[in-house]
Motif scaffolding. Structure first.
Motif, PDB file in Angstrom:
ATOM      1  N   ALA A 193      38.741  33.740  44.622  1.00 24.33           N
ATOM      2  CA  ALA A 193      37.997  34.966  44.924  1.00 24.33           C
ATOM      3  C   ALA A 193      38.648  36.185  44.261  1.00 24.33           C
ATOM      4  O   ALA A 193      37.955  37.048  43.701  1.00 24.33           O
ATOM      5  N   LEU A 194      39.996  36.258  44.327  1.00 26.54           N
ATOM      6  CA  LEU A 194      40.683  37.368  43.674  1.00 26.54           C
ATOM      7  C   LEU A 194      40.492  37.323  42.163  1.00 26.54           C
ATOM      8  O   LEU A 194      40.326  38.369  41.509  1.00 26.54           O
ATOM      9  N   ARG A 195      40.524  36.139  41.609  1.00 25.95           N
ATOM     10  CA  ARG A 195      40.329  36.000  40.162  1.00 25.95           C
ATOM     11  C   ARG A 195      38.939  36.506  39.751  1.00 25.95           C
ATOM     12  O   ARG A 195      38.786  37.228  38.766  1.00 25.95           O
ATOM     13  N   GLN A 196      37.913  36.110  40.526  1.00 26.69           N
ATOM     14  CA  GLN A 196      36.551  36.525  40.215  1.00 26.69           C
ATOM     15  C   GLN A 196      36.379  38.027  40.390  1.00 26.69           C
ATOM     16  O   GLN A 196      35.788  38.706  39.549  1.00 26.69           O
ATOM     17  N   GLY A 197      36.911  38.562  41.497  1.00 23.93           N
ATOM     18  CA  GLY A 197      36.817  40.001  41.732  1.00 23.93           C
ATOM     19  C   GLY A 197      37.564  40.808  40.678  1.00 23.93           C
ATOM     20  O   GLY A 197      37.090  41.862  40.220  1.00 23.93           O
ATOM     21  N   GLY A 198      38.736  40.312  40.281  1.00 24.69           N
ATOM     22  CA  GLY A 198      39.504  40.997  39.252  1.00 24.69           C
ATOM     23  C   GLY A 198      38.786  41.011  37.920  1.00 24.69           C
ATOM     24  O   GLY A 198      38.825  42.013  37.186  1.00 24.69           O
ATOM     25  N   ARG A 199      38.102  39.897  37.589  1.00 22.02           N
ATOM     26  CA  ARG A 199      37.357  39.852  36.332  1.00 22.02           C
ATOM     27  C   ARG A 199      36.232  40.878  36.323  1.00 22.02           C
ATOM     28  O   ARG A 199      36.033  41.588  35.321  1.00 22.02           O
ATOM     29  N   ARG A 200      35.516  40.982  37.428  1.00 25.79           N
ATOM     30  CA  ARG A 200      34.429  41.969  37.490  1.00 25.79           C
ATOM     31  C   ARG A 200      34.968  43.395  37.413  1.00 25.79           C
ATOM     32  O   ARG A 200      34.371  44.266  36.769  1.00 25.79           O
ATOM     33  N   LEU A 201      36.096  43.634  38.096  1.00 27.85           N
ATOM     34  CA  LEU A 201      36.696  44.966  38.033  1.00 27.85           C
ATOM     35  C   LEU A 201      37.148  45.286  36.608  1.00 27.85           C
ATOM     36  O   LEU A 201      36.991  46.423  36.132  1.00 27.85           O
ATOM     37  N   HIS A 202      37.684  44.277  35.923  1.00 24.76           N
ATOM     38  CA  HIS A 202      38.091  44.485  34.532  1.00 24.76           C
ATOM     39  C   HIS A 202      36.888  44.815  33.649  1.00 24.76           C
ATOM     40  O   HIS A 202      36.968  45.709  32.788  1.00 24.76           O
ATOM     41  N   GLU A 203      35.780  44.115  33.850  1.00 22.37           N
ATOM     42  CA  GLU A 203      34.586  44.405  33.058  1.00 22.37           C
ATOM     43  C   GLU A 203      34.093  45.823  33.296  1.00 22.37           C
ATOM     44  O   GLU A 203      33.613  46.486  32.369  1.00 22.37           O
ATOM     45  N   THR A 204      34.229  46.295  34.532  1.00 23.42           N
ATOM     46  CA  THR A 204      33.843  47.680  34.822  1.00 23.42           C
ATOM     47  C   THR A 204      34.721  48.661  34.065  1.00 23.42           C
ATOM     48  O   THR A 204      34.234  49.625  33.461  1.00 23.42           O
ATOM     49  N   HIS A 205      36.035  48.413  34.107  1.00 19.36           N
ATOM     50  CA  HIS A 205      36.958  49.279  33.346  1.00 19.36           C
ATOM     51  C   HIS A 205      36.611  49.273  31.859  1.00 19.36           C
ATOM     52  O   HIS A 205      36.564  50.326  31.209  1.00 19.36           O
ATOM     53  N   ARG A 206      36.375  48.085  31.327  1.00 20.01           N
ATOM     54  CA  ARG A 206      36.100  47.976  29.896  1.00 20.01           C
ATOM     55  C   ARG A 206      34.808  48.696  29.532  1.00 20.01           C
ATOM     56  O   ARG A 206      34.745  49.417  28.528  1.00 20.01           O
TER      57      ARG A 206
END
Length: 483
Positions: A193-206
């Motif tokens: 879950a943390l991995r998935q949430g972190g990926r989405r947060l990274h895409e937002t930053h990018r």
């Protein structure tokens, strides 16, 4: 790799800039998370102090202090050496120090050695809660860099899972309570879950940084287009000023002929041909101005032809003698027959500006317009007995709108005559020299070396950029020392 799969240069530059901004965003959050990690370490040690042998607790605390010290050293070095530097330096710094975060995750994953199935369920709950909160905080602070975030989470989960399985299999021989397996399952679910949430947060930053980059590019594009429009207006204004400057002399001559005809009608047979010729000169000058407009747009087609030098000088005499005599000056013409290869309109425009400039700054004496033969081609000279030009100004006078501050008569001009001369002699490939003495006069010598049509066209196109504001100007057209 196929050629079409190579990203365009501007996209590659944008991608590098975005990566640099992501690194900057990551580094901005690390000082805060370092202090939070130290606070969590104190809490964990406090909870486990009475349940775990002090040797184990102190050993873990020492390792945690090493991890915190390493992170602090990285942050200090970043602030001192990299924070104000470019994208490349940020990316290189991150690559060199990227292992500090997996090491921190390893230290926190080893915390399970202290409490898993070794303390009360209450203490284990508090420790798991602290680790979970720290993991979520780390995901938030490291999500700017997807590799750093994944390395942290994977190391954290793998270390904790390895400790749990060692306890369950190697030490308890699978005889432990069943909820151990539920804890393992919870750890795996939490990790995914943390991995998935972190990926989405990274895409937002990018996406945010990509939008920022494209907005910046759009603003730059609009700025360039606005400047191009202003440059076009500036070129138009410059053309109008040039037209006003150059039309004055032939129209003035035409007016003088008309005045003489009005006061002395008996001179009609003598003056009428001159009026006709002056009118033709005005028409030719208008044609010249239109050619200059095309020249400024870089689309002019130069008409390189054989020019009769004697005829050219007599046309200039017809145009400028009345202006010269009306000012009380003597106009002399010395002609040696010869021909030159040049653009007749632009060459006449060049010489006309030089003669008009000589008349303007001569108060007594006269003007000499002469042609002479030379080994490299005909040479045309314009002599005057005017105010002269000081050495300090002899190259500056070819700058656009430049007026010698100590010269009388500059207030009614635009400072364009010699600028146009310099530009046209450069395009036509005719070397120009100047010799002047203050208070004694000036002589301009124009060497009519044959003009190469292709080279002249290339110089004409290249000179357009030099007309725009803020662009580098062409050097002075003078050949050799201007003394």
């Amino acid at each position: 790799m196929k050629p079409e799969t190579v990203p365009p240069p501007h996209l590659a530059a944008e991608a590098q800039w975005v990566e640099g901004e992501l690194v900057r965003g990551l580094m901005r959050t690390q000082r805060h998370t370092t202090w939070v990690g130290l606070a969590m370490a104190v809490i964990v040690v406090g909870v486990l102090w009475t349940d775990v042998p002090p040797v184990r607790t102190l050993a873990w605390l020492a390792i945690a202090a090493v991890a915190a010290g390493w992170r602090w050293w990285v942050l200090q070095r970043y602030d001192r050496e990299v924070v104000h530097r470019g994208t490349g330096e940020h990316l290189d710094f991150f690559r060199r120090h990227r292992f500090v975060w997996p090491f921190s995750a390893l230290v926190w994953g080893l915390t399970a050695v202290l409490f898993f199935d070794r303390t009360s369920l209450g203490d284990q709950y508090v420790c798991w809660l602290a680790l979970g909160g720290l993991a979520m905080l780390s995901v938030n602070s490291l999500s700017a860099s997807l590799p750093a975030m994944r390395a942290y989470l994977d190391t954290f989960a793998a270390t904790a899972l390895a400790v749990m399985l060692w306890r369950m299999v190697a030490e308890l021989h699978l005889m432990g309570p069943p909820y151990h397996w539920w804890q393992v399952a919870l750890l795996l679910v939490f990790w995914l879950a943390l991995r998935q949430g972190g990926r989405r947060l990274h895409e937002t930053h990018r996406r945010n940084f990509e939008l920022q980059s494209r907005n910046s590019q759009l603003i730059d594009s609009l700025t360039r287009q606005t400047q191009a429009a202003l440059d076009a207006v500036e070129i138009k204004n410059r053309f109008l000023a040039s037209a006003a400057h150059d039309i004055r002399q032939p129209v003035h001559a035409l007016g003088l002929y008309a005045d003489w005809l009005g006061s002395e009608p008996e001179l009609v047979h003598e003056l009428a041909p001159k009026i006709v010729e002056s009118t033709k000169a005005v028409n030719r000058l208008f044609d010249s101005l239109f050619d200059l407009a095309r020249l400024d747009s870089g689309k002019i087609r130069l008409n390189i032809a054989t020019v009769d030098v004697a005829q050219l000088l007599r046309e200039l005499e017809l145009q400028y003698r009345p202006v010269c005599e009306a000012k009380g000056l003597e106009f002399r013409l010395r002609v040696q027959p010869g021909t030159a290869v040049s653009d007749p309109i632009l060459l006449q425009r060049t010489l006309g500006n030089l003669v008009a400039n000589a008349i303007k700054y001569t108060q007594r004496g006269g003007i000499l317009l002469a042609s002479r033969r030379g080994a490299r081609g005909p040479r045309i000279e314009i002599w005057d007995t005017g105010v002269g030009i000081a050495p300090a100004h002899q190259r500056e006078i070819f700058r656009e709108f430049y007026k010698v501050p100590t010269h009388g008569g500059t207030e009614d001009g635009f400072g364009l005559g010699l600028y146009i001369v310099g530009r046209l002699t450069h395009i036509l490939g005719h070397p120009l020299t100047l010799h002047s003495r203050v208070g004694r006069g000036t002589v301009f010598r124009l060497l009519l070396e044959p003009t190469d049509a292709r080279a002249a066209q290339e110089r004409a196109v290249a000179s357009v950029a030099q007309m725009l504001p803020g662009r580098p100007r062409a050097p002075s057209p003078l050949r050799g020392p201007a003394t």
